[in-house]
Design an enzyme around this catalytic site. Structure first.
Site, PDB file in Angstrom:
ATOM      1  N   LYS A   1       0.843  -1.216   0.000  1.00  0.00           N
ATOM      2  CA  LYS A   1       0.000   0.000   0.000  1.00  0.00           C
ATOM      3  C   LYS A   1       0.869   1.255   0.000  1.00  0.00           C
ATOM      4  CE  LYS A   1      -2.218  -1.010   3.865  1.00  0.00           C
ATOM      5  NZ  LYS A   1      -1.700  -2.357   4.186  1.00  0.00           N
TER       6      LYS A   1
ATOM      7  N   ARG B   1      -1.141  -9.812  12.747  1.00  0.00           N
ATOM      8  CA  ARG B   1      -1.655  -8.661  11.982  1.00  0.00           C
ATOM      9  C   ARG B   1      -2.546  -9.139  10.843  1.00  0.00           C
ATOM     10  NH1 ARG B   1       3.752  -6.124  10.519  1.00  0.00           N
ATOM     11  NH2 ARG B   1       2.558  -4.658   9.262  1.00  0.00           N
TER      12      ARG B   1
ATOM     13  N   ARG C   1      -9.592   1.149   8.834  1.00  0.00           N
ATOM     14  CA  ARG C   1      -9.237  -0.247   9.086  1.00  0.00           C
ATOM     15  C   ARG C   1     -10.313  -0.954   9.897  1.00  0.00           C
ATOM     16  NH1 ARG C   1      -3.215   0.239   8.951  1.00  0.00           N
ATOM     17  NH2 ARG C   1      -2.234  -1.730   9.374  1.00  0.00           N
TER      18      ARG C   1
ATOM     19  N   ARG D   1      11.256  -3.285  11.197  1.00  0.00           N
ATOM     20  CA  ARG D   1      10.141  -2.829  12.046  1.00  0.00           C
ATOM     21  C   ARG D   1       9.907  -3.847  13.153  1.00  0.00           C
ATOM     22  NH1 ARG D   1       5.040  -0.990   8.367  1.00  0.00           N
ATOM     23  NH2 ARG D   1       3.947  -2.040  10.061  1.00  0.00           N
TER      24      ARG D   1
ATOM     25  N   ARG E   1      11.178  -6.850   4.806  1.00  0.00           N
ATOM     26  CA  ARG E   1      11.149  -5.376   4.799  1.00  0.00           C
ATOM     27  C   ARG E   1      12.283  -4.795   5.640  1.00  0.00           C
ATOM     28  NH1 ARG E   1       5.299  -3.107   5.072  1.00  0.00           N
ATOM     29  NH2 ARG E   1       5.147  -4.320   6.985  1.00  0.00           N
TER      30      ARG E   1
HETATM   31  P1  AMP Z   1       0.860  -0.170   9.241  1.00  0.00           P
HETATM   32  O1  AMP Z   1       2.153   0.544   9.014  1.00  0.00           O
HETATM   33  O2  AMP Z   1      -0.248   0.355   8.375  1.00  0.00           O
HETATM   34  O3  AMP Z   1       1.022  -1.650   9.168  1.00  0.00           O
HETATM   35  O4  AMP Z   1       0.424   0.188  10.737  1.00  0.00           O
HETATM   36  C1  AMP Z   1       1.240  -0.155  11.844  1.00  0.00           C
HETATM   37  C2  AMP Z   1       0.382  -0.289  13.071  1.00  0.00           C
HETATM   38  O5  AMP Z   1      -0.228   0.985  13.384  1.00  0.00           O
HETATM   39  C3  AMP Z   1      -0.786  -1.257  12.961  1.00  0.00           C
HETATM   40  O6  AMP Z   1      -0.423  -2.590  13.187  1.00  0.00           O
HETATM   41  C4  AMP Z   1      -1.711  -0.723  14.042  1.00  0.00           C
HETATM   42  O7  AMP Z   1      -1.271  -1.095  15.332  1.00  0.00           O
HETATM   43  C5  AMP Z   1      -1.538   0.782  13.906  1.00  0.00           C
HETATM   44  N1  AMP Z   1      -2.517   1.366  12.952  1.00  0.00           N
HETATM   45  C6  AMP Z   1      -2.249   1.963  11.758  1.00  0.00           C
HETATM   46  N2  AMP Z   1      -3.372   2.385  11.174  1.00  0.00           N
HETATM   47  C7  AMP Z   1      -4.388   2.047  11.995  1.00  0.00           C
HETATM   48  C8  AMP Z   1      -5.801   2.205  11.939  1.00  0.00           C
HETATM   49  N3  AMP Z   1      -6.411   2.810  10.898  1.00  0.00           N
HETATM   50  N4  AMP Z   1      -6.535   1.745  12.981  1.00  0.00           N
HETATM   51  C9  AMP Z   1      -5.958   1.155  14.052  1.00  0.00           C
HETATM   52  N5  AMP Z   1      -4.628   0.958  14.167  1.00  0.00           N
HETATM   53  C10 AMP Z   1      -3.844   1.393  13.145  1.00  0.00           C
END
Ligand code: AMP
Length: 289
Positions: A69, A235, A146, A224, A180
């Site tokens: 994404k 996840r 989300r 990460r 990653r």
């Molecule tokens: P990502 O980089 O998009 O994988 O986001 C990393 C982490 O941030 C996720 O695993 C969640 O813990 C948190 N996070 C990011 N976006 C959201 C969202 N829209 N709602 C809830 N938690 C989020």
């Protein structure tokens, strides 16, 4: 004043977040329905192109962790001239600060869980506020909404023109997350995974070359904390439970564009531009560069 404080002062605890959020978030995004949506999408029953002079695009990128994404939303945002806003980045920025929220967020993120809708809406509204102050308009959202509740809140405050749902098979998602790497100095995103799965039983194969960093980043690569096998699996589980219903939310509104990634960036990027009817745009940008 932090948006969440305003929300609480407005008595949000006593009424649905969506209703309370509407007032302050709606001032930060355009509520007009018009937007430049690619004409080719009309063929798929998605919204047709509006006036060229209408407001900037408001798009959303959905998809499992590791699908890409960030890569494609970031490239498209440069192409169409709107900010790429990734709520995961907003969470990581908060984590890197010494705010009281940081420790609370670290525990949630490191377990692969979602942070609360309230916290995410607060971080997003602050990001939109600072962008609006700099004259930004439009957006490509990545990683938001989300949950159904987040999607409803967003729908309550603005019109989303298009939702791109990126898809990849799960074994590739896992390999991509584990491969990653981020350069701790320049912030560049790389991937050391070399994916070459042969097609079998009618299922197509997939090839993705690693995206290796330049020599100066090589010794500064970090992973990460939520990209371990155990956390990535969690996840993914949470994506299927909490976020996949958001796909149906937009599908039922005729806004979902499904996109199966055919391979790495060299194969996928031109195809994505093609389905978005943006190939000419890319040519013009390249010619101007
Ligand atoms: P990502 O980089 O998009 O994988 O986001 C990393 C982490 O941030 C996720 O695993 C969640 O813990 C948190 N996070 C990011 N976006 C959201 C969202 N829209 N709602 C809830 N938690 C989020």
């Amino acid at each position: 004043m932090p948006a969440l404080n305003r929300l609480l002062r407005a008595g949000a605890a006593a009424r649905p977040l969506a209703a309370a959020a509407r007032g302050w978030l709606s001032s930060l995004v355009s509520s007009e329905a018009d937007a430049r949506v690619p004409a080719s999408l009309a063929r798929q029953g998605l919204p047709a192109r509006r006036d060229p002079g209408s407001r900037s695009v408001q798009w959303v990128f959905l998809g499992c962790p590791g699908v890409g994404k960030g890569t494609y939303a970031s490239r498209l945002s440069q192409l169409v001239g709107v900010p790429h806003i990734a709520t995961g980045d907003l969470v990581r920025e908060e984590l890197a600060s010494s705010s009281p929220l940081a420790q609370q967020l670290a525990d949630i993120v490191n377990q692969g869980k979602l942070v609360s809708d309230e916290i995410i809406i607060n971080l997003l509204s602050k990001r939109l506020e600072s962008g609006a102050a700099k004259g930004e308009s439009g957006f490509i959202l990545d990683g938001f909404p989300r949950t159904i509740r987040q999607a409803e809140i967003l729908e309550g405050v603005t019109d989303i023109d298009l939702v791109v749902n990126l898809k990849l098979r799960e074994d590739v998602l896992l390999a991509k997350c584990l491969g990653r790497r981020i350069c701790s100095q320049c912030g560049g995103n790389f991937n050391v995974a070399s994916i070459d799965i042969k097609g079998e039983n009618g299922r197509p194969g997939i090839f993705m070359a690693p995206l290796l960093p330049p020599a100066q980043c090589m010794t500064k690569l970090v992973t990460r904390s939520d990209d371990t096998e155990e956390v990535v699996k969690e996840r993914l589980r949470i994506y299927y439970e909490m976020s996949q219903p958001v796909e149906e939310f937009y599908r039922s509104r005729g806004k979902l564009l499904e996109f199966d990634l055919p391979g790495g960036i060299p194969e996928s990027w031109p195809k994505l531009l093609q389905v978005l009817n943006l190939e000419d745009h890319d040519d013009k940008q390249s010619a101007a560069a």
